[in-house]
Write an enzyme that holds these catalytic residues in place. Structure first.
Site, PDB file in Angstrom:
ATOM      1  N   LYS A 480     -40.296 -50.202 -21.963  1.00  0.00           N
ATOM      2  CA  LYS A 480     -39.642 -50.636 -20.605  1.00  0.00           C
ATOM      3  C   LYS A 480     -40.640 -50.078 -19.874  1.00  0.00           C
ATOM      4  O   LYS A 480     -41.577 -49.297 -19.890  1.00  0.00           O
ATOM      5  CB  LYS A 480     -38.474 -49.925 -20.599  1.00  0.00           C
ATOM      6  N   ARG A 578     -23.319 -42.124 -18.925  1.00  0.00           N
ATOM      7  CA  ARG A 578     -24.190 -43.174 -17.958  1.00  0.00           C
ATOM      8  C   ARG A 578     -23.603 -44.620 -18.086  1.00  0.00           C
ATOM      9  O   ARG A 578     -23.151 -45.106 -17.529  1.00  0.00           O
ATOM     10  CB  ARG A 578     -25.579 -42.900 -18.194  1.00  0.00           C
ATOM     11  N   TYR A 706     -55.685 -36.482   7.837  1.00  0.00           N
ATOM     12  CA  TYR A 706     -54.539 -36.618   8.936  1.00  0.00           C
ATOM     13  C   TYR A 706     -53.945 -35.318   9.359  1.00  0.00           C
ATOM     14  O   TYR A 706     -53.776 -34.487   8.347  1.00  0.00           O
ATOM     15  CB  TYR A 706     -53.644 -37.657   8.151  1.00  0.00           C
ATOM     16  N   MET A 755     -52.995 -43.162   2.331  1.00  0.00           N
ATOM     17  CA  MET A 755     -52.583 -44.377   1.463  1.00  0.00           C
ATOM     18  C   MET A 755     -53.378 -44.823   0.258  1.00  0.00           C
ATOM     19  O   MET A 755     -53.041 -45.154  -0.636  1.00  0.00           O
ATOM     20  CB  MET A 755     -52.124 -45.438   2.442  1.00  0.00           C
TER      21      MET A 755
END
Length: 811
Positions: A480, A578, A706, A755
Site C-alpha cells: 500500500k 480502529r 530564508y 521547497m
C-alpha cells in the site's frame, strides 16, 4: 555444453529413475520461471528453508522439460520424466560444476575478498580481452549457487576464466574452490563484510584463502597477518605503498599518477580515478598484467582507459508509458540470458522489445553464437528486436520484426522515443556502443534527484522474515501507499516472482493499478469503500470486511451480480480499536454468514497495536489470545477452514510462535525494523540521492537561506542540492539538525530547507559540482532522519514525492 545424461549420473552419485539414458543435456537450470528451459535442460530442484524446486516439476514437464535432479521423486510423476535422485540437490549442482570445470585446461583466475571482487573481474575482462577469449562470472554470481552456474557457462572456445567467490560462513569456500579450481588467485580488500559469520578476522581470512590452496600464485597487497595464514609453500606476488619488501612498490605522484617499481624496473601509470577504492582495485589489475608479462606501454595505455563499472540491471520509467530496463554496459551471452530472465520478471507490458548490440566474448563461433541468441529471443517471446552492429544485423536478419542499424548514431538519427509506447524495453549493449545515449533519449525526463530501490535487498529482507516462519506458513506482503514510497508495481512483480501468497493494499484504486500492471496474484483491499465494491469485483480484488453494515452491503452487491463464494476477509478488533468486529458483534456476524453462499471467508485476521513495544508484551499476548478464541468460535459455528493471521512485521520478529496460518509483512520488507537487533539483519532498500548544483564561498557574517537562519562565524564553503520539502524532506531537518553524505563524509544542512533545494556545509569535504549526494540510504539511514525530526520511518518513506524518479536495480 552437450553431455550424455548417463555421464552425469555417477558424477553426482545419483540413482536413476527414467526411460532414456541416451539423451543429451545442453542447459542447466534452477529457475522454473525461466523461459529458456527446454527439453535439453537438466533442472536441479534446489531446496531452501522457504523454497522447494520440487513443487514446480509438474508445470516444467508441461513446458517440455524432461530431466530433473531431485532429492525425492514426486508422486504420480515418476513415469512422466527422467529423475536423478540424490541426497542434496545443491551439493549435486556443485559436484556437477566441479566435474564440468575439469573438462577444460586453461588458466583460471579466482577472486575473493570483502570488497572490489566484481570491479576487478570486470576490469580484468576489459584489460585481457584483446588476447584472450574470456569466460567470467556474470554480474556478481559469487555464491554457493552463483559460482557453479558461472562455471557451467564455459565452452570449448574459451582460453581464460575469471570467477569471483564470496562467502559468509565457515566451510563454504572449500566447496567453491573445488568448483573454480583457480590457477591464479587474487585477494582484494579485506573489510568488515560478513564478519558475523566468523569467530574472528583471522578465521574469515583463513576461510577466504582456501580458494587458493592449489593455485600457482596469489596476488595480494602485502600484509603480514594475511601472509602468515597462507601455506608456507604458497607462491605470492605482492604489492604495497612505498614498501621495498613487496614484489611491487607503489608510490603516488599527484592525484592520478602511480609510480611502479618492480625490482630494477620503474615506470609510471596514469589512472582515471581519484577515490581510494578504485585506486587499489586498479593496482590489483595492474599486478595481473605484470604477472602475465605485459609490457610497460600496453599497461599504461589500457589502465588509462579503465572506466566506472555499472554492475546493476536498472528499471526506469520511459516515455509514452514504457518501462526501460537499462543494461547498457555489457553484451555477452551469459549476461544476456540473465537480462532476458530479468525482463520477463519485471515487464509492465505484454509487448517486449530488445535493443541489442553485437555480442562479444561468447566463446562460440559467430554463426553458432547468433543461432543461440535467436533461440533465446524466441523462447523469451520478444516481439521486436533492434540490432545495432555489423554482425548482429547479418545473423539475426530473419528474426520476426527485426530492425538493423550499423551504429548507435544511425539508430538515434532515425528513431526517437515517439516510436515506442506501452512496451517494456531491454537496452543491452557492449560499452563501445554507448547505449547510455539511447537510455537518455528513451527514459522519462525528471530532475537529478532519484530514489534507488535495491531489489536484491528486498529479496534478502523477505527471506529474513521467512526464516523465522514454519515452511507451511503463508506470507502476505503490504504494498500500500505506493509500496511504502518505493513503487508498488515493481515491488509487486518481484513478490510475484518470489511466489508470496497475498498482496495487501489500502484502497481499491491501488489494487486496480496493480491489476493493470499485470499482477494476477490475490490482492486484499484493507480499507474498502462501499462505492468501490463493483470495481473490486470487476478486478478480482478481495475486500476486508470489518462491520456488519459493510458485510450486508457487499452481500447485496453479490446478489445483484449473481456471485457465488466471492472471497472476503474478516477483520477482528482485538484491541487496536480502529476497524473490525468486536466480541459482542460475533453472534450477528455468524447469523449473516450462516448458509450464505454469496461470499466465502478466505481469512480471519486482526492487527496488533503494540507488537514493537516491549513494555506492552502482555497486552499483545492478550490480543493474540482474544483473536485465537474469537476466530476459533467463527470457524466452529460456520464450519469453515479459513487462513488465520495476526502478526505484522514486528510481530513476526517478536512473536513468531503465534504465526497461525499466515503473517503480514510490511515495513520490514523495505529495510526498517522496530528493534536495533532486527535492523542488523535487514539490508537497506532505498537510497535517496541527488547532486551538487553549485558551490559557494560564504564570508564571515554572511547568511544562507530564508530568514537568515544560518550565519557564518568562520569562512564557510556551502553546496546547494536540488531537493527540498516538496520532494518529501521534512523542513524541520534543516538548521544543522540533519546531514547528508558526500564521498562518505557528513555534510550538515545549513539554513532553512527550501521547497526545492537545501544547502549543506562542505567546508572540509573534497567535492565539486555534479558530485553525488546521499540524502538517506546506508548513511544516514532513514531511521536516523526520522529520529531527528520526531517521526517514524514510515512517514518519511511515504512522503517522498512522485516527482522523485524511482530507479529499481538488481546487482
Amino acid at each position: 555444453m552437450s553431455l550424455p545424461i548417463q555421464n552425469i549420473i555417477p558424477v553426482i552419485h545419483a540413482k536413476w529413475f527414467g526411460s532414456d539414458e541416451t539423451c543429451l543435456i545442453d542447459n542447466v537450470s534452477i529457475d522454473s520461471r525461466s523461459l529458456q528451459n527446454n527439453n535439453g535442460t537438466l533442472f536441479f530442484a534446489l531446496v531452501g528453508q522457504h523454497h522447494d524446486g520440487h513443487q514446480y516439476i509438474s508445470e516444467l514437464i508441461a513446458t517440455g522439460v524432461q530431466h530433473f535432479v531431485v532429492s525425492r521423486v514426486p508422486e504420480k510423476l515418476s513415469d512422466k520424466a527422467n529423475f536423478l535422485l540424490v541426497n542434496n540437490t545443491l551439493e549435486a549442482l556443485q559436484q556437477f560444476a566441479a566435474y564440468y570445470r575439469k573438462q577444460f585446461d586453461f588458466p583460471i583466475i579466482g577472486i575473493t575478498g570483502s570488497n572490489g571482487k566484481t570491479i576487478v573481474k570486470e576490469w580484468l575482462n576489459f584489460l585481457l580481452s584483446p588476447e584472450y577469449n574470456i569466460i567470467r562470472s556474470p554480474k556478481s554470481y559469487n555464491s554457493q549457487v552463483g559460482v557453479p552456474l558461472s562455471v557451467i557457462g564455459i565452452n570449448e572456445r574459451h582460453n581464460l576464466g575469471i570467477f569471483e567467490a564470496g562467502i559468509s560462513l565457515v566451510g563454504e569456500m572449500e566447496k567453491l574452490s573445488a568448483i573454480i579450481q583457480p590457477t591464479l588467485g587474487i585477494l582484494t580488500n579485506i573489510g568488515s563484510a560478513h564478519n558475523e559469520g566468523f569467530a574472528s578476522e583471522e578465521e574469515k581470512i583463513s576461510e577466504k584463502l582456501k580458494l587458493f590452496k592449489d593455485a600457482e600464485a596469489v596476488i595480494l597487497r602485502k600484509n603480514v597477518k594475511v601472509e602468515a595464514l597462507l601455506s608456507p609453500s604458497q607462491k605470492t606476488f605482492t604489492w604495497n605503498y612505498n614498501d621495498a619488501s613487496a614484489d611491487v612498490s607503489i608510490s603516488k605522484k599527484g592525484a592520478s599518477v602511480l609510480e611502479i617499481t618492480q625490482k630494477d624496473h620503474r615506470f609510471s601509470v596514469e589512472i582515471p580515478f581519484h577515490d581510494k577504492a578504485s585506486e587499489e582495485n586498479t593496482i590489483t589489475c595492474l599486478m595481473v598484467l605484470l604477472h602475465f608479462g605485459y609490457d610497460q606501454k600496453t599497461i599504461q595505455e589500457r589502465i588509462a582507459n579503465l572506466y566506472p563499472v555499472e554492475m546493476r540491471l536498472q528499471v526506469k520509467n520511459g516515455n509514452n508509458n514504457c518501462t526501460i530496463i537499462d543494461d547498457s554496459y555489457s553484451s555477452d551471452y551469459q549476461s544476456l540470458k540473465i537480462a532476458l530472465d530479468f525482463l520477463e520478471q519485471h515487464k509492465t507490458h505484454q509487448k517486449k522489445t530488445v535493443i541489442l548490440s553485437d555480442i562479444f566474448q561468447s566463446g562460440f563461433p559467430v554463426e553458432e553464437l547468433y543461432a543461440k541468441v535467436f533461440r533465446l529471443l524466441t523462447h523469451n517471446k520478444i516481439d521486436t528486436v533492434i540490432g545495432i552492429g555489423e554482425s548482429i544485423g547479418t545473423y539475426l536478419k530473419d528474426y520476426p520484426n527485426f530492425k538493423s542499424f550499423a551504429t548507435t548514431h544511425d539508430f538515434l538519427s532515425q528513431f526517437n522515443s515517439e516510436h515506442f509506447s506501452n512496451e517494456t524495453i531491454l537496452i543491452k549493449g557492449a560499452r563501445s556502443f554507448q547505449f547510455e545515449e539511447i537510455v537518455v533519449v528513451l527514459e522519462e525526463k525528471t530532475h537529478e534527484t532519484v530514489l534507488e530501490i535495491n531489489l536484491n535487498a528486498i529479496s534478502h529482507n523477505l527471506n529474513y522474515y521467512k526464516s523465522k516462519l514454519k515452511p507451511s506458513t503463508k506470507m502476505m506482503v503490504m504494498v500500500k501507499a505506493f509500496g511504502y514510497g518505493s513503487g508498488s508495481f515493481e515491488i509487486a512483480k518481484l513478490l510475484a516472482h518470489h511466489k508470496v501468497d497475498y498482496l495487501g493494499v489500502a484502497f481499491a484504486d491501488e489494487g486496480i493499478a496493480l491489476r493493470n500492471a499485470g499482477i494476477t496474484m490475490p490482492i486484499i483491499v484493507m480499507n474498502p469503500e462501499n462505492t468501490a465494491f463493483s470495481a473490486m469485483v470487476a478486478y478480482n480484488l478481495e475486500p476486508e470486511i470489518y462491520s456488519a453494515s459493510v458485510l450486508k452491503k457487499f452481500i447485496v452487491l453479490a446478489q445483484q451480480k449473481n456471485l457465488s463464494d466471492y472471497p472476503i476477509h474478516l477483520k477482528l478488533d482485538t484491541g487496536m480499536h480502529r476497524l473490525g468486529f468486536e466480541g459482542k458483534d460475533l453472534d450477528e456476524l455468524i447469523g449473516l454468514l450462516k448458509n450464505n453462499n454469496f461470499v466465502s471467508v478466505k481469512s480471519i485476521f486482526s492487527h496488533l497495536s503494540s507488537s514493537d513495544v516491549p513494555e506492552f508484551r502482555d497486552f499483545t499476548l492478550e490480543q493474540i489470545q482474544k483473536f485465537d478464541s474469537w476466530s476459533s468460535l467463527l470457524i466452529k459455528e460456520l464450519n469453515i477452514a479459513p487462513i488465520r493471521h495476526i502478526l505484522n512485521t514486528s510481530g513476526i520478529y517478536s512473536f513468531a510462535e503465534h504465526q497461525f496460518d499466515m503473517v503480514r509483512l510490511g515495513i520490514g520488507l523495505y529495510g526498517v525494523g522496530n528493534d536495533p537487533e532486527e535492523m542488523t539483519h535487514l539490508e537497506n532498500v532505498g537510497t535517496l540521492k541527488t547532486i551538487i548544483l553549485q558551490i559557494k564561498e560564504i564570508a564571515v557574517g554572511e547568511s544562507v537561506g530564508y530568514s537568515r537562519k544560518f550565519r557564518a562565524t568562520v569562512p564557510t564553503r556551502t553546496a546547494t542540492i536540488p531537493i527540498g520539502y516538496a520532494d518529501g524532506i521534512p523542513r524541520s531537518w534543516g538548521n544543522e539538525k540533519g546531514y547528508v553524505t558526500i564521498n562518505h563524509q557528513k555534510a550538515r544542512i545549513v539554513g532553512n530547507i527550501c521547497m526545492d533545494m537545501l544547502m549543506i556545509d562542505v567546508t572540509n569535504i573534497d567535492c565539486r559540482e555534479g558530485d553525488t549526494v546521499i540524502v538517506f540510504g546506508k548513511s544516514p539511514r532513514v531511521t536516523e532522519l526520522a529520529d531527528v525530526v520526531g517521526t517514524i520511518a514510515y512517514e518519511i518513506l511515504t512522503s517522498i514525492s512522485h516527482r522523485v524518479k524511482r530507479v529499481f536495480y538488481k546487482e
